[in-house]
Scaffold this active site. Structure first.
Site, short mmCIF file in Angstrom:
data_model
loop_
_atom_site.label_atom_id
_atom_site.label_comp_id
_atom_site.label_asym_id
_atom_site.label_seq_id
_atom_site.Cartn_x
_atom_site.Cartn_y
_atom_site.Cartn_z
N HIS A 318 0.85 -1.19 0.00
CA HIS A 318 0.00 0.00 0.00
C HIS A 318 0.89 1.24 0.00
O HIS A 318 1.94 1.25 0.63
CB HIS A 318 -0.91 0.01 1.24
CG HIS A 318 -2.06 0.96 1.13
ND1 HIS A 318 -1.93 2.30 1.43
CD2 HIS A 318 -3.35 0.77 0.77
CE1 HIS A 318 -3.10 2.90 1.25
NE2 HIS A 318 -3.98 2.00 0.85
N ASP A 376 -7.88 -4.58 -0.27
CA ASP A 376 -8.47 -4.85 -1.58
C ASP A 376 -8.35 -6.32 -1.96
O ASP A 376 -9.22 -6.85 -2.66
CB ASP A 376 -7.78 -3.98 -2.64
CG ASP A 376 -7.98 -2.50 -2.39
OD1 ASP A 376 -9.13 -2.09 -2.20
OD2 ASP A 376 -6.98 -1.76 -2.35
#
Length: 436
Positions: A318, A376
């Protein structure tokens, strides 16, 4: 109720300064402010007097505003909504309780929550004219394209709540947006598959209602599975806000012009639609389908490590979190609960995902680079297990993020430093020249 941003601003003090020495020997002093959490921030506004400005592509080192809504510590892997850890909120609250917290600053009392829930429930339905308006789109239109248009058009159906100078008007329009977003999203899906719209049920909770509007038909009774409702509730909470991300910054920039809230949120949806922002979980499923079989995972991993294939590892790492994404901890547990409940552990796509997860958590290449599975990765798997089509993944993200958008939009209208956004540029074009 949390202290107003103005009050927090008035209490801001600085006893530290950074000094910049220019090539001509002139010096400029910049106040340094300490937030309640996080690193010190340098106030560069004194540059204006020297006719200078900074260059920061992507705004990676720029604080664009003051805010008291959400805090992220990327090094610790920490995400706080109004000071509360995301893990606690996902475990102990409903999405609507989290909505109240984000907008108002404190968790609601039972009476406050019942009032808030009643207001949201009362406004979930859209008018028949809005439903007729939606029927003008091509049936193959992407749900996000429909949502951008329909949410923007809400200003034409709710023009009495577009006065951004009124706190009551802002509160009302925020509630309308939170209430109607799942209805609009579900209607866009139903229209795309040629099914009749299913109107919301006031006896259902927020996540339960959305699943009902997505999958119920007039032909037979339908009651969403409580385990799946709980999973979707967590997805909504985990995606409700994430500080000054691209879509939230878009809403704030639009809001800085005093644009109405429906237009601002429509702009946020457009920003979220970008695959680099809201489409990550859809990209995860595409990657898993491309791998094709658990037997192909080793070869896929080697391709990623070599860097020669051009293939990307989706759903890992991320930009903000340098440690494990705190939302992923919650979503991982939810993912395994859903797969076990639906007896999908033997589904080939899910077997690929679980094996890829195992390798990423153990393989030295991933561990050294801190390429941990992010939210995600798991949310895409859960949404597929819930039978949500991939075209709706980003629409569900928009449903969740609406409360974050309106909370930041409302906050900026109480900011004593509120002004229209106007970034500068480093000009690299032609110098002044004359036509011959």
């Amino acid at each position: 109720m949390i202290a107003s941003l103005k009050k927090l601003y008035d209490n801001r003090t600085s006893d530290k300064f950074a000094t910049l020495t220019l090539p001509n020997g002139e010096t400029i002093q910049f106040p340094m402010y300490s937030g309640s959490l996080g690193p010190d921030v340098i106030d560069i506004s004194p540059l204006k007097k020297a006719d200078l400005f900074t260059y920061d592509p992507g705004f990676v080192a720029t604080a664009s505003c003051s805010s008291a809504v959400t805090y992220i510590d990327g090094n610790k892997g920490e995400l706080l909504y109004r000071g509360y850890p995301i893990e606690q909120l996902a475990e102990k609250t409903t999405f609507l309780q989290t909505c109240y917290l984000l907008y108002n600053g404190e968790m609601p009392t039972e009476a406050e929550f019942q009032t808030y829930r009643a207001e949201i429930t009362r406004h979930t339905m859209v008018t028949q004219r809005m439903a007729d308006f939606m029927k003008g789109f091509d049936s193959a239109a992407h749900p996000m394209a429909v949502m951008i248009a329909v949410v923007g058009a809400l200003a034409a159906f709710n023009h009495e709540w577009t006065n951004v100078k009124s706190s009551r008007s802002r509160q009302k329009s925020a509630a309308l947006l939170v209430a109607k977003m799942p209805t609009i999203a579900a209607m866009s899906y139903k229209y795309s598959i040629g099914h009749p719209f299913m109107y919301p049920q006031n006896s259902y909770g927020f996540a339960e209602n959305f699943l009902y509007m997505m999958f119920a038909t007039p032909c037979e009774p339908y009651r969403p599975d409580p385990i799946l409702v709980k999973a979707l509730n967590r997805i909504f909470i985990l995606h409700a806000d994430h500080e000054q991300n691209a879509s939230t910054s878009t809403v704030r920039l639009s809001g800085s012009t005093n644009a109405n809230p429906f237009a601002c949120v429509s702009a946020g949806i457009a920003s979220l639609w970008g695959p680099a922002h809201g489409g990550a979980n859809e990209a995860v499923l595409k990657m898993l389908n491309e791998i094709g079989s658990p037997d192909n995972i080793t070869a896929f991993i080697e391709e990623i490590k070599s860097g020669k294939s051009g293939r990307r590892l989706m759903g890992f790492g991320h930009r903000v979190y340098k440690n494990f994404d705190p939302r992923a901890h919650v979503m991982r547990n939810t993912c395994h609960q859903v797969l076990e409940h639906l007896k999908l552990e033997d589904d080939e796509l899910f077997r690929i995902a679980l094996e890829l997860e195992k390798i990423a958590l153990e393989d030295e290449y991933f561990v050294e680079r801190k390429l941990y599975p992010n939210v995600d990765f798991y949310s895409g798997i859960v949404l597929r297990a819930l039978n949500i089509p991939t075209t709706m993944f980003t629409a569900i993200f928009a449903i969740a993020r609406t409360i974050g958008w309106v909370s930041h939009w409302n906050e900026q209208h109480t900011d004593p430093e509120f002004r229209i956004g106007r970034p500068r540029q480093l000009y690299l074009g032609s110098k002044k020249r004359d036509l011959k």
